[in-house]
Enzyme design. Sequence first.
Site, short mmCIF file in Angstrom:
data_model
loop_
_atom_site.label_atom_id
_atom_site.label_comp_id
_atom_site.label_asym_id
_atom_site.label_seq_id
_atom_site.Cartn_x
_atom_site.Cartn_y
_atom_site.Cartn_z
N PHE A 1 15.00 12.50 16.65
CA PHE A 1 13.78 11.70 16.47
C PHE A 1 12.52 12.46 16.86
O PHE A 1 11.47 11.86 17.02
CB PHE A 1 13.85 10.42 17.32
CG PHE A 1 14.97 9.52 16.95
CD1 PHE A 1 14.91 8.77 15.77
CD2 PHE A 1 16.09 9.41 17.75
CE1 PHE A 1 15.96 7.93 15.42
CE2 PHE A 1 17.14 8.57 17.40
CZ PHE A 1 17.08 7.83 16.23
N SER A 2 12.65 13.77 17.05
CA SER A 2 11.48 14.46 17.60
C SER A 2 11.23 15.82 16.99
O SER A 2 12.13 16.45 16.43
CB SER A 2 11.68 14.63 19.11
OG SER A 2 12.77 15.47 19.37
N ASN A 3 9.97 16.25 17.11
CA ASN A 3 9.57 17.62 16.83
C ASN A 3 8.94 18.13 18.11
O ASN A 3 8.20 17.39 18.76
CB ASN A 3 8.51 17.69 15.72
CG ASN A 3 9.14 17.51 14.35
OD1 ASN A 3 10.23 18.02 14.07
ND2 ASN A 3 8.46 16.77 13.50
N VAL A 4 9.23 19.38 18.46
CA VAL A 4 8.62 19.95 19.66
C VAL A 4 7.71 21.10 19.25
O VAL A 4 8.14 22.00 18.51
CB VAL A 4 9.69 20.41 20.68
CG1 VAL A 4 9.04 21.04 21.90
CG2 VAL A 4 10.57 19.23 21.10
N LYS B 1 6.63 17.25 22.96
CA LYS B 1 7.72 16.60 22.23
C LYS B 1 7.14 15.35 21.60
O LYS B 1 6.77 14.41 22.29
CB LYS B 1 8.86 16.29 23.21
CG LYS B 1 10.10 15.67 22.60
CD LYS B 1 11.24 15.70 23.62
CE LYS B 1 12.46 14.93 23.16
NZ LYS B 1 13.61 15.10 24.09
N ASP C 1 24.00 16.55 29.23
CA ASP C 1 23.84 17.20 27.92
C ASP C 1 23.54 18.69 28.10
O ASP C 1 22.69 19.25 27.41
CB ASP C 1 22.73 16.50 27.12
CG ASP C 1 22.85 16.73 25.62
OD1 ASP C 1 23.91 17.22 25.17
OD2 ASP C 1 21.88 16.43 24.90
N GLY D 1 11.07 23.54 18.12
CA GLY D 1 12.40 23.00 17.89
C GLY D 1 12.30 21.56 17.43
O GLY D 1 11.20 21.02 17.29
N ASP D 2 13.45 20.95 17.18
CA ASP D 2 13.45 19.53 16.83
C ASP D 2 14.75 18.85 17.24
O ASP D 2 15.70 19.51 17.64
CB ASP D 2 13.16 19.32 15.33
CG ASP D 2 14.04 20.19 14.46
OD1 ASP D 2 15.20 20.46 14.83
OD2 ASP D 2 13.56 20.61 13.39
P1 ADP Z 1 16.35 16.31 21.67
O1 ADP Z 1 16.62 15.25 22.68
O2 ADP Z 1 15.88 15.77 20.39
O3 ADP Z 1 17.47 17.31 21.55
P2 ADP Z 1 14.91 18.30 23.23
O4 ADP Z 1 14.15 17.84 24.40
O5 ADP Z 1 16.22 18.97 23.47
O6 ADP Z 1 15.07 17.09 22.22
O7 ADP Z 1 14.00 19.28 22.37
C1 ADP Z 1 14.47 19.77 21.13
C2 ADP Z 1 14.26 21.28 21.05
O8 ADP Z 1 12.86 21.59 21.19
C3 ADP Z 1 14.95 22.11 22.14
O9 ADP Z 1 16.29 22.37 21.80
C4 ADP Z 1 14.08 23.36 22.14
O10 ADP Z 1 14.37 24.19 21.04
C5 ADP Z 1 12.68 22.79 21.92
N1 ADP Z 1 12.01 22.50 23.21
C6 ADP Z 1 12.09 21.36 23.92
N2 ADP Z 1 11.36 21.42 25.06
C7 ADP Z 1 10.81 22.65 25.08
C8 ADP Z 1 9.95 23.35 26.01
N3 ADP Z 1 9.53 22.77 27.14
N4 ADP Z 1 9.61 24.63 25.73
C9 ADP Z 1 10.05 25.22 24.60
N5 ADP Z 1 10.84 24.62 23.68
C10 ADP Z 1 11.22 23.35 23.90
MG MG Z 2 18.22 18.73 22.95
#
Ligand code: ADP
Ligand code: MG
Length: 316
Positions: free
Chosen positions: A27-30, A47, A141, A23-24
């Site tokens: 400011f981030s890619n996960v 992240k 959130d 996901g993203d």
């Molecule tokens: P942001 O603050 O940018 O929204 P998030 O922490 O919500 O960042 O992470 C963005 C996306 O990444 C999430 O909506 C999800 O799709 C994926 N993601 C985040 N953490 C995890 C995790 N622990 N396991 C699987 N997917 C994750």
């Molecule tokens: Mg999020």
Amino acid sequence: REVRSKFPRYPGLERWELVEKMGDGAFSNVYRARDRTGAYTSDVAIKVVRKYEMNSTQRANILKEVTIMRKLDHPNIVRLLEFSEAKQYYYIVLELAPGGELFHQIVKLTYFSEELSRHVIIQVAKALEYLHEEQGVVHRDIKPENILFYPIPVVPSKNPKPRQAGDEDKVDEGEFIPGKGAGGIGQIKIADFGLSKIIWETNTTTPCGTVGYTAPEIVKDEMYSKSVDMWALGCVLYTLLCGFPPFYDESIEVLTEKVAKGQFTFLSPWWDDISKSAQDLISHLLDVNPERRYTITEFMNHPWIRASGPTPRDEK
Ligand code: ADP
Ligand code: MG
């Protein structure tokens, strides 16, 4: 020779093999990642936050997110495993929720049965109960993009329910397995503490004033901030049961107005077969008055939550 990864090479992340993007955000890619050292035997989520795009307030917020996550320890909250930083990036290593976002599963199944909705919302509520009552943390959130899950195999239904109006695109979620789930959804994990806030510190030995002398605005502040999560919980439950959110409009001005007035309806025909008990619970969560709105304790004690066993859609 090493095969070139399809992902950028992040300095300081050499230990991890990036497997896929989960996901993203702004400011981030996960990424899903594998430990090359083998110390972590299962995959993790990393992240990767682009520090270089952020101002000092935004950077401070990432550090706050990490500080809050560090003290959390609950089965329905994504665990923080490691944190490090390079010149350009922050790296937040998290417990992986292999199913990804609840959001995608709602889109896939159109809407959830009452049993599956209850299975999901109780776990979100348990995470909130822990945050609100034990940790003095408000999430702020809660939404289907930040609710992640462990997948379970779908067991095809023996007696699939007859199709009804609005069911045209519905994918069968399969049998509900008590204690496990349905529709591919097992254990729920709350993620994204980017907007979360501490309302009271837990391990302070010196009480900040005797309780009896605390000003009402302090007590109310604490109450109001918790009630924000309860409103969001109501929005999520509504969405799970029917497949669309309680408040929506093309125009942001109109939408804002609807939310401010708490204008929502249990729209026919989609809500016709959903129990009155579920609707009653949602109405207590989507109450515009935060002092009247259900707290997490009231939520947990509602008959629809306490009900165990099947709640068929035709039982009104
Ligand atoms: P942001 O603050 O940018 O929204 P998030 O922490 O919500 O960042 O992470 C963005 C996306 O990444 C999430 O909506 C999800 O799709 C994926 N993601 C985040 N953490 C995890 C995790 N622990 N396991 C699987 N997917 C994750
Ligand atoms: Mg999020």
